[in-house]
Design an enzyme around this catalytic site. Structure first.
Site, PDB file in Angstrom:
ATOM      1  N   ASP A   1      -5.446   9.282  10.593  1.00 13.28           N
ATOM      2  CA  ASP A   1      -4.119   8.789  10.938  1.00 13.28           C
ATOM      3  C   ASP A   1      -3.596   9.337  12.251  1.00 13.28           C
ATOM      4  OD1 ASP A   1      -3.129   7.020   8.765  1.00 13.28           O
ATOM      5  OD2 ASP A   1      -3.717   8.747   7.541  1.00 13.28           O
TER       6      ASP A   1
ATOM      7  N   TYR B   1     -10.414  -4.882   3.938  1.00 20.55           N
ATOM      8  CA  TYR B   1      -9.432  -4.443   4.924  1.00 20.55           C
ATOM      9  C   TYR B   1     -10.158  -4.292   6.247  1.00 20.55           C
ATOM     10  CZ  TYR B   1      -5.608  -1.404   6.743  1.00 20.55           C
ATOM     11  OH  TYR B   1      -4.580  -0.843   7.464  1.00 20.55           O
TER      12      TYR B   1
ATOM     13  N   GLU C   1       0.866  -1.175   0.000  1.00 21.74           N
ATOM     14  CA  GLU C   1       0.000   0.000   0.000  1.00 21.74           C
ATOM     15  C   GLU C   1       0.901   1.222   0.000  1.00 21.74           C
ATOM     16  OE1 GLU C   1      -3.438  -1.967   2.879  1.00 21.74           O
ATOM     17  OE2 GLU C   1      -2.489  -0.078   3.442  1.00 21.74           O
TER      18      GLU C   1
END
Ligand SMILES: Cc1ncc(COP(=O)(O)O)c(C=O)c1O
Lengths: 261, 405
Positions: free
Chosen positions: A53, A167, A42
């Protein structure tokens, strides 16, 4: 078989690694990931406002942008990688940089650069029209995220139109150090695999080989990001060596996880 | 709160059931947050239909916030400008000194309905942070306010107020350390505390249903003003004017008038000038996706968000609520901008002519009024939203004027 499908058709679970494009010598770091044994890569597209994040990847985004990384640079990095390697490459990032020139432009650039899939953090299934149709038209996988808050009522919406792999974000939180309890991962993966034929990769908070091995016993793939990004922060232009070493340790643990089980 | 049902051709029927205002709005959040946002949407729909919720909201606005706020004709300012009559909706007289509290009262009632036990918020000027800390103290809920470190520096009085009210103020150092970065950090907190936490967003932006519910709570401004104006003058105003950060005070004033023959003007912050650093996302931006919605954003050609600048911390944001983006596209509302310098001059003008010290945010609206009033007839009426008082800005203004405090 597509490159992504082949990666998950290997006789062992897949190691999926994440690094941020433009942070350090990205070409050398990507080569180190392949040499270390990563099965899927990725490549993070840096964004000024990486809302999902934690501190490590936030800092990587800012370092990459501070170094002048543009979208054109990211596609150059991807195309260069594709010329050297057959490992599947997935772009991961946020909607605004992906859509800045329109979804058709973005999908076309992905196809040209040999990008296999895209993970867009902030386009949920409800807004699929912004990106999904353009990617599907070019045969690029749209990889969606499932999370601890994705209950039975929510899951069908996520799976509809998903491709490549699913995911599983194992913690309700941001990327970084917080780790999920192994039992909760096992329960979630079982639930997801009962609902889809797509491979399920588990990420967020995975840092160590032992932890990766434990997850690989139940999941089709294990994603490691922040731990690698921290090595880039620490070693800068010299990061390829340490990145390769950690990747090799993780790959060994993940690839052999089921043999030891 | 319950507005009369608008007809099918009404401009007051937005957003659609997916939270879209034309091409804008929507729900662009990480998957972890999607179930929460859908739950909030369901609960808000129930609250809207519940007379007990409206009664509780109205009661708090009357007895705690101090509503209705006055509608005030400004005689000396009108005389000085020599054109249209200038009227102000006095939301700066609300408890905590700005319109922000209207929305916070509504959202904390929703939070409690949903059984949430912890409140988070972002703040720029600190007005929304103070208003959130206030309602949290009132209802005994713990409160964490994210505030850019730059803003913590320039809005010290509000930081101290929030602490007095029992809130934890977390300075955010990422990015330019202003409002946009505080919002990123609040979203990060929210994904990590999905079960117990309610995020009180301070402006009419963010993922659906926030733009809608913030607008609905702030619409008390326009509903009161419309009734007050009709009662006092027997007619509607000719022009509404409001400053725009994210757009909540403006949409709160405008929305109840959208189906009336009334012109409307939103005023963005032009900072150092539209050709330099500014915060005017409609004038200088283009559509994109940030903080959960599609709207006009200040950004470069790669979609990286560029830093906004305004002397007013409350307008220092590179985006705008999606309903304004739509109202601009359909041409129903006009948008203009005022620079730091123009806002400072307007600030002083209102102090001198009316004995009212406005916040720097509505000073941008007053700057636009100053330009336009002289071009209008003396029988015409401008109604501007005086959405905040200037106590918090005294230090900033003193510095800009070169005064030592
Ligand atoms: C007094 C005042 N007016 C206006 C604003 C801008 O916000 P909005 O555009 O949502 O009204 C703020 C924001 O902090 C404020 O404090």
């Amino acid at each position: 078989m597509s490159r992504l499908a082949s990666a998950f058709a290997k006789p062992h679970p897949a190691l999926v690694t994440f690094v941020t494009a433009g942070d350090g010598d990205t070409a050398a770091i990507l080569d180190a990931l392949v040499a270390g044994g990563a099965d899927v890569i990725e490549l993070g597209m840096p964004f000024t406002d990486p809302m999902a994040d934690g501190p490590a990847i936030q800092a990587a985004n800012l370092r990459a942008l501070g170094a002048g990384t543009t979208t054109a640079d990211i596609f150059r990095i991807a195309a260069g990688f594709r010329a050297r390697h057959a490992t599947p490459l997935v772009l991961m990032g946020y909607a605004n940089p992906m859509l800045a020139r329109g979804s058709d432009w973005f999908a076309q650039q992905c196809a040209k650069a040999g990008v296999d899939g895209v993970i867009c953090v902030d386009i949920p299934p409800e807004e699929d029209g912004d990106l999904g149709p353009a990617l599907r038209a070019r045969g690029i996988a749209l990889i969606r995220l499932a999370t601890p808050t994705s209950d039975a009522a929510r899951l069908p919406a996520i799976l509809e139109g998903s491709s490549g792999f699913l995911y599983y974000v194992s913690v309700a939180g941001i990327t970084g150090k917080q780790q999920a309890v192994q039992a909760s991962i096992e329960e979630a993966v079982a639930r997801l695999k009962a609902a889809t034929a797509l491979p399920v990769a588990v990420g967020f908070g995975v840092r160590h080989p032992e932890q990766a091995a434990a997850i690989a016993r139940v999941a089709d793939g294990v994603v490691v990001g922040s731990a690698l990004v921290e090595l880039v922060a620490q070693h800068g232009a010299e990061a390829a060596g340490p990145v390769r070493a950690l990747t090799a340790a993780l790959a060994q643990a993940v690839h052999r996880a089921r043999a030891h089980a | 709160m319950n507005a009369p049902a608008a007809g099918t051709n009404s401009l007051r029927n937005q957003p659609d059931e997916r939270g879209h205002f034309g091409a804008f709005g929507g729900r662009y959040v990480a998957e972890t947050l999607m179930p929460l946002i859908l739950e909030l949407e369901r609960e808000y729909a129930r609250a809207k239909a519940d007379p007990a919720f409206a009664a509780q909201f109205d009661d708090l606005l009357e007895h705690y916030v101090g509503r209705p706020s006055p509608l005030y004709f400004a005689p000396r300012l009108t005389g000085e400008l020599g054109g249209a009559q200038v009227w102000f909706k006095r939301d700066e007289l609300n408890h905590t000194g700005a319109h922000k509290i209207n929305n916070c009262v509504g959202q904390i009632l929703l939070a409690m309905r949903m059984g949430k036990t912890r409140i988070i918020a972002e703040t720029g000027a600190g007005q929304h942070g103070v208003a959130t800390a206030t309602v949290c103290a009132r209802f005994g809920l713990p409160c964490v306010v994210y505030m850019g470190a730059t803003d913590v520096e320039r809005q010290q009085p509000n930081v101290f107020r929030m602490k007095l009210l029992g809130a934890e103020v977390v300075p955010v150092t990422s990015g330019a350390a202003t409002l946009k970065d505080a919002m990123n950090e609040a979203l990060r907190d929210w994904v990590a505390h999905v079960h117990d936490t309610f995020y009180i967003i301070g402006t009419a932006a963010g993922p659906h249903p926030y733009p809608e519910l913030v607008r609905d709570f702030q619409s008390v401004i326009g509903k009161e003003a419309r009734a007050q104006m009709l009662a006092r003058t027997g007619r509607l105003p000719d022009l509404l004017v409001a400053a725009i950060g994210g757009g909540s005070n403006a949409i709160g004033l405008f929305h109840p008038f959208l189906d009336d023959p009334v012109r409307m003007l939103g005023v963005e912050a032009a900072g150092h000038g539209l050709d330099k650093q500014h915060a005017a996302s409609l004038a200088g931006g283009r559509p994109g996706i940030l903080h959960g919605n599609k709207t006009y954003l200040l950004q470069d050609e790669d979609g990286q968000i560029t830093e906004a600048h305004s002397i007013s911390a409350g307008l220092d944001y590179p985006g705008i609520g999606p309903e304004h983006a739509w109202l601009k596209e359909i041409g129903r509302v006009e948008y203009t901008s005022a620079t730091d310098t123009e806002a400072l001059a307007a600030f002083q003008l209102l102090c001198r002519t009316e004995g009212i010290i406005p916040a720097l945010e509505p000073s941008h609206a007053i700057a636009a009024v100053r330009r336009i009033a002289p071009t209008m007839g003396k029988d015409q009426i401008i109604l501007a939203n005086l959405c905040g008082r200037g106590d918090k800005d005294i230090f900033t203004v003193a510095k800009a004027l070169g005064a030592e405090l």
